[in-house]
Write a protein that holds these residues in place. Structure first.
Motif, PDB file in Angstrom:
ATOM      1  N   GLU A 130       0.826  -1.213   0.000  1.00 36.92           N
ATOM      2  CA  GLU A 130       0.000   0.000   0.000  1.00 36.92           C
ATOM      3  C   GLU A 130       0.859   1.262   0.000  1.00 36.92           C
ATOM      4  OE1 GLU A 130      -0.740  -2.351   2.693  1.00 36.92           O
ATOM      5  OE2 GLU A 130      -1.988  -3.344   1.200  1.00 36.92           O
ATOM      6  N   ALA A 131       2.063   1.169   0.600  1.00 37.25           N
ATOM      7  CA  ALA A 131       2.907   2.356   0.736  1.00 37.25           C
ATOM      8  C   ALA A 131       4.371   1.953   0.782  1.00 37.25           C
ATOM      9  CB  ALA A 131       2.538   3.134   1.997  1.00 37.25           C
ATOM     10  N   VAL A 132       5.228   2.887   0.382  1.00 41.84           N
ATOM     11  CA  VAL A 132       6.673   2.713   0.411  1.00 41.84           C
ATOM     12  C   VAL A 132       7.289   3.926   1.099  1.00 41.84           C
ATOM     13  CG1 VAL A 132       8.761   2.735  -1.014  1.00 41.84           C
ATOM     14  CG2 VAL A 132       6.866   1.231  -1.622  1.00 41.84           C
ATOM     15  N   VAL A 133       8.215   3.682   2.028  1.00 41.80           N
ATOM     16  CA  VAL A 133       8.925   4.757   2.722  1.00 41.80           C
ATOM     17  C   VAL A 133      10.380   4.740   2.273  1.00 41.80           C
ATOM     18  CG1 VAL A 133       9.697   5.659   4.948  1.00 41.80           C
ATOM     19  CG2 VAL A 133       7.426   4.609   4.744  1.00 41.80           C
ATOM     20  N   LEU A 134      10.851   5.873   1.757  1.00 43.86           N
ATOM     21  CA  LEU A 134      12.248   6.038   1.370  1.00 43.86           C
ATOM     22  C   LEU A 134      12.798   7.207   2.167  1.00 43.86           C
ATOM     23  CD1 LEU A 134      14.656   5.365  -0.475  1.00 43.86           C
ATOM     24  CD2 LEU A 134      13.659   6.873  -2.204  1.00 43.86           C
ATOM     25  N   SER A 135      13.839   6.953   2.961  1.00 39.07           N
ATOM     26  CA  SER A 135      14.313   8.035   3.840  1.00 39.07           C
ATOM     27  C   SER A 135      15.795   7.888   4.139  1.00 39.07           C
ATOM     28  CB  SER A 135      13.516   8.037   5.155  1.00 39.07           C
ATOM     29  OG  SER A 135      13.635   6.808   5.830  1.00 39.07           O
ATOM     30  N   GLY A 136      16.390   9.027   4.526  1.00 38.93           N
ATOM     31  CA  GLY A 136      17.776   9.027   4.953  1.00 38.93           C
ATOM     32  C   GLY A 136      18.739   9.476   3.884  1.00 38.93           C
ATOM     33  N   GLY A 137      20.016   9.185   4.115  1.00 36.45           N
ATOM     34  CA  GLY A 137      21.080   9.617   3.223  1.00 36.45           C
ATOM     35  C   GLY A 137      21.367   8.593   2.144  1.00 36.45           C
ATOM     36  N   LEU A 138      22.510   8.786   1.508  1.00 38.35           N
ATOM     37  CA  LEU A 138      22.949   7.907   0.433  1.00 38.35           C
ATOM     38  C   LEU A 138      24.315   7.337   0.770  1.00 38.35           C
ATOM     39  CD1 LEU A 138      22.002  10.133  -2.626  1.00 38.35           C
ATOM     40  CD2 LEU A 138      20.934   7.953  -2.061  1.00 38.35           C
ATOM     41  N   ALA A 139      24.636   6.199   0.182  1.00 36.60           N
ATOM     42  CA  ALA A 139      25.972   5.642   0.340  1.00 36.60           C
ATOM     43  C   ALA A 139      26.984   6.522  -0.385  1.00 36.60           C
ATOM     44  CB  ALA A 139      26.002   4.215  -0.205  1.00 36.60           C
ATOM     45  N   PRO A 144      22.324  12.193  -5.961  1.00 37.45           N
ATOM     46  CA  PRO A 144      20.963  12.409  -5.451  1.00 37.45           C
ATOM     47  C   PRO A 144      19.884  11.845  -6.357  1.00 37.45           C
ATOM     48  CG  PRO A 144      22.283  14.388  -5.174  1.00 37.45           C
ATOM     49  CD  PRO A 144      23.107  13.442  -6.002  1.00 37.45           C
ATOM     50  N   SER A 145      20.170  11.746  -7.658  1.00 45.06           N
ATOM     51  CA  SER A 145      19.179  11.232  -8.604  1.00 45.06           C
ATOM     52  C   SER A 145      18.813   9.771  -8.346  1.00 45.06           C
ATOM     53  CB  SER A 145      19.698  11.379 -10.041  1.00 45.06           C
ATOM     54  OG  SER A 145      20.924  10.693 -10.215  1.00 45.06           O
ATOM     55  N   TYR A 146      19.621   9.072  -7.525  1.00 46.06           N
ATOM     56  CA  TYR A 146      19.282   7.674  -7.223  1.00 46.06           C
ATOM     57  C   TYR A 146      17.969   7.593  -6.448  1.00 46.06           C
ATOM     58  CZ  TYR A 146      19.797   2.743  -6.038  1.00 46.06           C
ATOM     59  OH  TYR A 146      19.595   1.391  -5.924  1.00 46.06           O
ATOM     60  N   TYR A 147      17.656   8.625  -5.690  1.00 47.40           N
ATOM     61  CA  TYR A 147      16.352   8.668  -5.016  1.00 47.40           C
ATOM     62  C   TYR A 147      15.229   8.544  -6.040  1.00 47.40           C
ATOM     63  CZ  TYR A 147      16.299   9.415   0.039  1.00 47.40           C
ATOM     64  OH  TYR A 147      16.324   9.229   1.395  1.00 47.40           O
ATOM     65  N   ALA A 148      15.349   9.294  -7.137  1.00 41.27           N
ATOM     66  CA  ALA A 148      14.328   9.234  -8.179  1.00 41.27           C
ATOM     67  C   ALA A 148      14.335   7.874  -8.874  1.00 41.27           C
ATOM     68  CB  ALA A 148      14.554  10.344  -9.197  1.00 41.27           C
ATOM     69  N   ASP A 149      15.519   7.307  -9.079  1.00 42.41           N
ATOM     70  CA  ASP A 149      15.608   5.991  -9.719  1.00 42.41           C
ATOM     71  C   ASP A 149      14.846   4.942  -8.905  1.00 42.41           C
ATOM     72  OD1 ASP A 149      17.253   7.131 -11.627  1.00 42.41           O
ATOM     73  OD2 ASP A 149      19.108   6.467 -10.662  1.00 42.41           O
ATOM     74  N   VAL A 150      14.995   4.995  -7.587  1.00 40.69           N
ATOM     75  CA  VAL A 150      14.304   4.036  -6.719  1.00 40.69           C
ATOM     76  C   VAL A 150      12.805   4.266  -6.762  1.00 40.69           C
ATOM     77  CG1 VAL A 150      13.995   3.284  -4.330  1.00 40.69           C
ATOM     78  CG2 VAL A 150      16.293   3.697  -5.215  1.00 40.69           C
ATOM     79  N   LEU A 151      12.387   5.507  -6.681  1.00 45.25           N
ATOM     80  CA  LEU A 151      10.954   5.807  -6.647  1.00 45.25           C
ATOM     81  C   LEU A 151      10.262   5.452  -7.962  1.00 45.25           C
ATOM     82  CD1 LEU A 151      11.005   9.189  -4.708  1.00 45.25           C
ATOM     83  CD2 LEU A 151      10.147   6.992  -3.874  1.00 45.25           C
ATOM     84  N   ARG A 152      10.972   5.553  -9.071  1.00 41.36           N
ATOM     85  CA  ARG A 152      10.378   5.183 -10.357  1.00 41.36           C
ATOM     86  C   ARG A 152      10.109   3.686 -10.443  1.00 41.36           C
ATOM     87  NH1 ARG A 152      14.417   8.988 -12.466  1.00 41.36           N
ATOM     88  NH2 ARG A 152      13.349  10.959 -12.896  1.00 41.36           N
ATOM     89  N   ALA A 153      10.746   2.908  -9.575  1.00 43.85           N
ATOM     90  CA  ALA A 153      10.503   1.466  -9.554  1.00 43.85           C
ATOM     91  C   ALA A 153       9.249   1.101  -8.768  1.00 43.85           C
ATOM     92  CB  ALA A 153      11.712   0.743  -8.952  1.00 43.85           C
ATOM     93  N   VAL A 154       8.675   2.065  -8.068  1.00 48.15           N
ATOM     94  CA  VAL A 154       7.466   1.824  -7.279  1.00 48.15           C
ATOM     95  C   VAL A 154       6.254   1.857  -8.212  1.00 48.15           C
ATOM     96  CG1 VAL A 154       6.012   2.670  -5.391  1.00 48.15           C
ATOM     97  CG2 VAL A 154       8.515   2.831  -5.228  1.00 48.15           C
ATOM     98  N   PRO A 155       5.440   0.811  -8.236  1.00 51.61           N
ATOM     99  CA  PRO A 155       4.294   0.778  -9.157  1.00 51.61           C
ATOM    100  C   PRO A 155       3.294   1.904  -8.893  1.00 51.61           C
ATOM    101  CG  PRO A 155       4.741  -1.396  -8.235  1.00 51.61           C
ATOM    102  CD  PRO A 155       5.573  -0.432  -7.464  1.00 51.61           C
ATOM    103  N   ALA A 156       2.586   2.281  -9.919  1.00 47.96           N
ATOM    104  CA  ALA A 156       1.538   3.298  -9.792  1.00 47.96           C
ATOM    105  C   ALA A 156       0.488   2.824  -8.798  1.00 47.96           C
ATOM    106  CB  ALA A 156       0.900   3.561 -11.159  1.00 47.96           C
ATOM    107  N   GLY A 157      -0.012   3.753  -8.020  1.00 45.52           N
ATOM    108  CA  GLY A 157      -1.039   3.429  -7.037  1.00 45.52           C
ATOM    109  C   GLY A 157      -0.506   3.136  -5.654  1.00 45.52           C
ATOM    110  N   VAL A 158       0.807   2.908  -5.535  1.00 46.53           N
ATOM    111  CA  VAL A 158       1.425   2.687  -4.229  1.00 46.53           C
ATOM    112  C   VAL A 158       1.849   4.045  -3.669  1.00 46.53           C
ATOM    113  CG1 VAL A 158       3.315   1.582  -2.977  1.00 46.53           C
ATOM    114  CG2 VAL A 158       2.252   0.409  -4.926  1.00 46.53           C
ATOM    115  N   LYS A 159       1.433   4.353  -2.465  1.00 45.29           N
ATOM    116  CA  LYS A 159       1.741   5.650  -1.860  1.00 45.29           C
ATOM    117  C   LYS A 159       3.231   5.744  -1.552  1.00 45.29           C
ATOM    118  CE  LYS A 159      -2.821   6.511   0.163  1.00 45.29           C
ATOM    119  NZ  LYS A 159      -3.509   5.398  -0.508  1.00 45.29           N
ATOM    120  N   LYS A 160       3.820   6.893  -1.869  1.00 39.91           N
ATOM    121  CA  LYS A 160       5.247   7.118  -1.682  1.00 39.91           C
ATOM    122  C   LYS A 160       5.463   8.168  -0.588  1.00 39.91           C
ATOM    123  CE  LYS A 160       5.921   8.019  -6.150  1.00 39.91           C
ATOM    124  NZ  LYS A 160       4.730   7.543  -6.863  1.00 39.91           N
ATOM    125  N   ILE A 161       6.237   7.808   0.423  1.00 40.44           N
ATOM    126  CA  ILE A 161       6.550   8.706   1.538  1.00 40.44           C
ATOM    127  C   ILE A 161       8.060   8.909   1.558  1.00 40.44           C
ATOM    128  CG2 ILE A 161       6.546   8.974   4.049  1.00 40.44           C
ATOM    129  CD1 ILE A 161       4.004   6.685   2.374  1.00 40.44           C
TER     130      ILE A 161
END
Length: 307
Positions: A130-139, A144-161
């Motif tokens: 139902e939801a995905v939480v992405l938080s914190g820093g990076l290795a 910084p664009s890796y945040y967007a790369d990860v979020l684009r893998a989340v299917p439509a309709g799943v809430k992103k926090i």
């Protein structure tokens, strides 16, 4: 199911000393070790609220098994991408004057292959969430664009926090995010603004909304929080509690707000739950998340009003 994604786990070693003398031997009076990372902390909080949750992200071969033990104890399933090296260790020294001295480690680099492996894992795990939480820093070395790369893998309709700041937050907003949770300092530094009033704070929140957020949950620390969607602005004042630790307070807020959002709660419920989670977390000196009983006690005493 709720999925939490930790891109940079860490071990916090907190030590109390009588006085910290550089170049001399120092005796430790008290020592606490936390196996942490913002998304891992959020997973613990979600589990304590009764949510079905899975933790994923990068983990490191040399000492990452300690995180597995902690999550197993909490009853949180995990599906990590294992990388060579050690989880970074941060050292915090507090003396009798409450002066804090920090020594922060750096994380190992993550290969392109491991980065791609995590994106595939997120795509697979998030499909039933139902939801995905992405938080914190990076290795180390990650853009910084890796945040967007990860979020684009989340299917439509799943809430992103998302709970991060700076360019990582801007990159996330390009994907459209259901809820972001900056604190006041993060809002100011991310947008380069000065905040002297609640209206200044709201204008900063509106900028994040314009960039792609649906809701902005702005933490005001012990003063509570603001939640806005650009049309409706709600404020919830926290209640006075014994503050034993600020570790994990923001992650407690994210966990509880995510729990409410995933259940379809309205703005007032999301805000009250978030403030209760953050407030309850500061009452637990030996833990990085809250106790459910304390959370529910605080929640009962919270009210929201429009500003």
């Amino acid at each position: 199911m709720i999925l939490t994604i930790c891109l940079s786990p860490c071990i916090d070693v907190n030590m109390e000393v009588e006085s910290l003398s550089v170049g001399k031997s120092n005796k430790i009076l008290n020592k606490r070790i936390f196996f942490t990372g913002k998304a891992i902390n959020a997973a613990r909080g979600l589990k304590r609220l009764g949510a079905q949750v899975t933790a994923t992200g990068f983990m490191y071969e040399d000492n990452g098994k300690l995180f597995e033990q902690e999550l197993h104890y909490e009853g949180v399933p995990y599906r990590f991408v294992w990388c060579p090296g050690r989880v970074r260790e941060n050292y915090k020294f507090v003396d009798h004057k409450s002066m804090l001295t920090e020594v922060d480690d750096i994380s190992p680099e993550v290969s392109r292959g491991k980065m791609e492996e995590l994106i595939k894992k997120v795509r697979h795990l998030a499909a039933g969430c139902e939801a995905v939480v992405l938080s914190g820093g990076l290795a180390k070395g990650m853009a910084p664009s890796y945040y967007a790369d990860v979020l684009r893998a989340v299917p439509a309709g799943v809430k992103k926090i998302v709970d991060t700041s700076g360019e990582r937050l801007f990159e996330s907003l390009k994907c459209g995010v259901d809820l972001v949770k900056p604190n006041l300092e993060e809002l100011k530094s991310t947008l380069g603004i000065t905040v002297n009033s609640k209206e200044d704070a709201l204008e900063g929140c509106r900028e994040l909304l314009r960039r792609g957020a649906k809701y902005v949950l702005l933490s005001l620390g012990k003063e509570g929080a603001i939640l806005t969607d650009g049309n409706k602005n709600l404020y919830c004042k926290s209640i006075n509690v014994a503050m034993n630790s600020t570790i994990g307070a923001g992650d407690g807020m994210v966990a509880a707000a995510t729990f409410a959002l995933a259940r379809g709660g309205d703005m007032a419920e999301i805000l009250r739950c978030g403030v209760a989670g953050g407030t309850a977390a500061v009452t637990t000196p030996d833990s990085i998340t809250f106790k459910r009983e304390k959370y529910e006690e605080i929640l009962d005493g919270l009210e929201t009003h429009e500003i």
